[in-house]
Design a protein around this motif. Structure first.
Motif, PDB file in Angstrom:
ATOM      1  N   LEU A   1       0.828  -1.201   0.000  1.00 42.29           N
ATOM      2  CA  LEU A   1       0.000   0.000   0.000  1.00 42.29           C
ATOM      3  C   LEU A   1       0.865   1.255   0.000  1.00 42.29           C
ATOM      4  N   ARG A   2       1.960   1.235   0.779  1.00 45.59           N
ATOM      5  CA  ARG A   2       2.857   2.394   0.795  1.00 45.59           C
ATOM      6  C   ARG A   2       3.478   2.618  -0.576  1.00 45.59           C
TER       7      ARG A   2
ATOM      8  N   VAL B   1       0.900   4.192  -2.692  1.00 41.49           N
ATOM      9  CA  VAL B   1       0.742   5.601  -2.327  1.00 41.49           C
ATOM     10  C   VAL B   1       1.856   6.438  -2.938  1.00 41.49           C
ATOM     11  N   HIS B   2       3.087   5.941  -2.899  1.00 43.39           N
ATOM     12  CA  HIS B   2       4.199   6.679  -3.511  1.00 43.39           C
ATOM     13  C   HIS B   2       3.948   6.881  -5.000  1.00 43.39           C
TER      14      HIS B   2
ATOM     15  N   ALA C   1       1.136   9.385  -5.417  1.00 40.62           N
ATOM     16  CA  ALA C   1       1.568  10.715  -4.999  1.00 40.62           C
ATOM     17  C   ALA C   1       2.346  11.425  -6.105  1.00 40.62           C
TER      18      ALA C   1
ATOM     19  N   LEU D   1      -5.007   5.252   2.320  1.00 38.98           N
ATOM     20  CA  LEU D   1      -4.605   6.041   1.155  1.00 38.98           C
ATOM     21  C   LEU D   1      -4.771   7.529   1.428  1.00 38.98           C
ATOM     22  N   ARG D   2      -5.893   7.899   2.005  1.00 37.47           N
ATOM     23  CA  ARG D   2      -6.126   9.316   2.313  1.00 37.47           C
ATOM     24  C   ARG D   2      -5.061   9.840   3.268  1.00 37.47           C
TER      25      ARG D   2
ATOM     26  N   GLN E   1      -2.020   8.681   3.909  1.00 30.17           N
ATOM     27  CA  GLN E   1      -0.673   8.704   3.338  1.00 30.17           C
ATOM     28  C   GLN E   1      -0.527   9.795   2.281  1.00 30.17           C
ATOM     29  N   LEU E   2      -1.561   9.991   1.468  1.00 28.42           N
ATOM     30  CA  LEU E   2      -1.487  11.052   0.458  1.00 28.42           C
ATOM     31  C   LEU E   2      -1.405  12.419   1.117  1.00 28.42           C
TER      32      LEU E   2
ATOM     33  N   TYR F   1       2.257  12.932   1.854  1.00 30.61           N
ATOM     34  CA  TYR F   1       3.209  13.020   0.743  1.00 30.61           C
ATOM     35  C   TYR F   1       2.893  14.116  -0.275  1.00 30.61           C
TER      36      TYR F   1
ATOM     37  N   VAL G   1     -10.422  10.958  -2.311  1.00 36.88           N
ATOM     38  CA  VAL G   1     -10.135   9.589  -2.732  1.00 36.88           C
ATOM     39  C   VAL G   1     -11.430   8.789  -2.646  1.00 36.88           C
TER      40      VAL G   1
END
Length: 385
Positions: free
Chosen positions: A300-301, A304-305, A308, A335-336, A338-339, A342, A349
């Motif tokens: 998931l990370r 997200v990267h 992003a 997701l929300r 982490q975004l 970043y 989302v």
């Protein structure tokens, strides 16, 4: 098409008048000749002449309407409607595991659909044969002739150029270098338009999904190699060579970030890495398995990267998540969060609302755009084929 619309009169003014009149009829509702005169701003004799040509072409039909209260004063009104059934459009997704076909009339109303599972190891020739079989099946089920097709849209994984050649397509055997457009055009007597699957998914969500009315949208097709389609001011952004949104390539920046390693629960890369393997890891994570949860968090990370990078470049209002992740409500909040970390301005989302047909529906929308270009073209006379 212009000659068909106007009964052979190809003058520019006649084509413009026909296009204006057709636009007033396109919603499918029956209207009177008097209403058409008011809506188009054309004179009654002009509208009468245009309607005559459209009726002859088969695109418009005169319909009977019941008289109000059984009484009619003066000459009865004449009613007309657009014949959406005069032709059809197809949207096709050529996927790794399935072929999906959606058939619609000239207004986009769905008439029939068909999905056919295929093996991911199919060679290109076999996969194309499965596409032809799926198309034949949906036409048979609907009782529609192939000759009634006005346009066909097709979605495929990979980098697709404007002519329909697959410049890079590693998801399916024999796909890289395939002139998909040329191969499929042999099967149809109408325009065939080829586009990347994530791009079409973005178009579909903008047409009738969660992105309706939004101009700046990113659709993430979250699979083993995620891809994304982007709309800027409501228009698809393909990039110079059609490679915009290939966020799955970011793992090339570090081999430790490949999905095989990110989703591993054993310390060694997942082999084989397929949707079934991913599903097993996600199921274990939801059931509380700590090792699987850590693997899912890693993946998931990485997603997200990838997302992003696009969010920072485009600053979209909305990010839509589709693919396998669309069935996982619990991916939205991470997701929300982490975004927000970043990016400079976190977008909304949301999960895709169109399900497994999202790519085929986007292909259908592209085919409908082609139909409308034909219907409303006024620059020069031509024919549908």
């Amino acid at each position: 098409m212009a000659d068909r619309l106007t009964g052979g009169d190809s003058s520019l003014l006649r084509r413009i008048n026909a296009a204006v009149t057709l636009r007033s009829l396109r919603d499918g509702q029956a209207v009177t000749l008097t209403q058409l005169v008011g809506e188009t701003g054309l004179s009654r004799p002009t509208v009468e002449g245009v309607i005559e040509g459209l009726v002859e072409s088969g695109l418009v039909a005169e319909v009977e309407q019941a008289q109000e209260n059984g009484r009619q004063r003066g000459r009865p009104a004449r009613w007309f409607r657009f014949r959406a059934e005069a032709g059809h459009t197809l949207g096709i997704e050529i996927g790794v595991h399935a072929i999906r076909v959606v058939l619609a009339d000239l207004t986009g109303r769905q008439v029939e659909s068909h999905a056919r599972p295929v093996d991911e190891t199919l060679e290109a020739e076999e996969r194309l044969g499965a596409v032809r079989g799926a198309v034949a099946e949906v036409l048979r089920k609907a009782g529609v002739s192939r000759d009634s097709l006005w346009a066909v849209g097709v979605g495929s994984p990979g980098i697709v150029d404007r002519d329909g050649s697959v410049r890079l397509g590693t998801a399916m055997p024999g796909w890289t270098g395939l002139d998909l457009g040329a191969r499929l055009r042999r099967s149809f007597r109408c325009p065939v338009l080829i586009e990347n699957d994530a791009n079409l998914a973005a178009i579909a969500e903008h047409w009738q999904g969660v992105a309706v009315g939004m101009g700046d949208v990113v659709f993430v097709l979250a699979g083993l190699s995620p891809g994304a389609g982007s709309l800027i001011n409501g228009r698809l952004h393909r990039g110079f060579g059609g490679a915009a949104g290939e966020i799955g390539a970011l793992h090339l920046l570090g081999q430790e970030a490949t999905p095989e390693r990110l989703l591993s629960t054993s310390g060694t890369p997942l082999d084989p890495l397929d949707e079934a393997a991913v599903a097993r890891v996600l199921t274990l994570a939801r059931e509380g398995d700590e090792v699987a949860r850590v693997a899912m968090d890693r993946f998931l990370r990485r997603l997200v990267h990838d997302v992003a990078a696009l969010v920072l470049a485009i600053d979209p209002q909305l990010v839509v998540i589709g693919g396998w992740a669309a069935g996982l409500d619990d991916v939205l909040e991470p997701l929300r969060e982490q975004l927000a970390l970043y990016t400079l301005r976190a977008p909304e989302v949301a999960l895709s609302t169109l399900g497994e047909d999202v790519v085929a529906l986007g292909a259908l929308r592209v085919a409908l755009d082609q139909v409308e270009e034909q219907l409303f073209a006024v620059d020069q006379p031509g024919t549908r084929h």
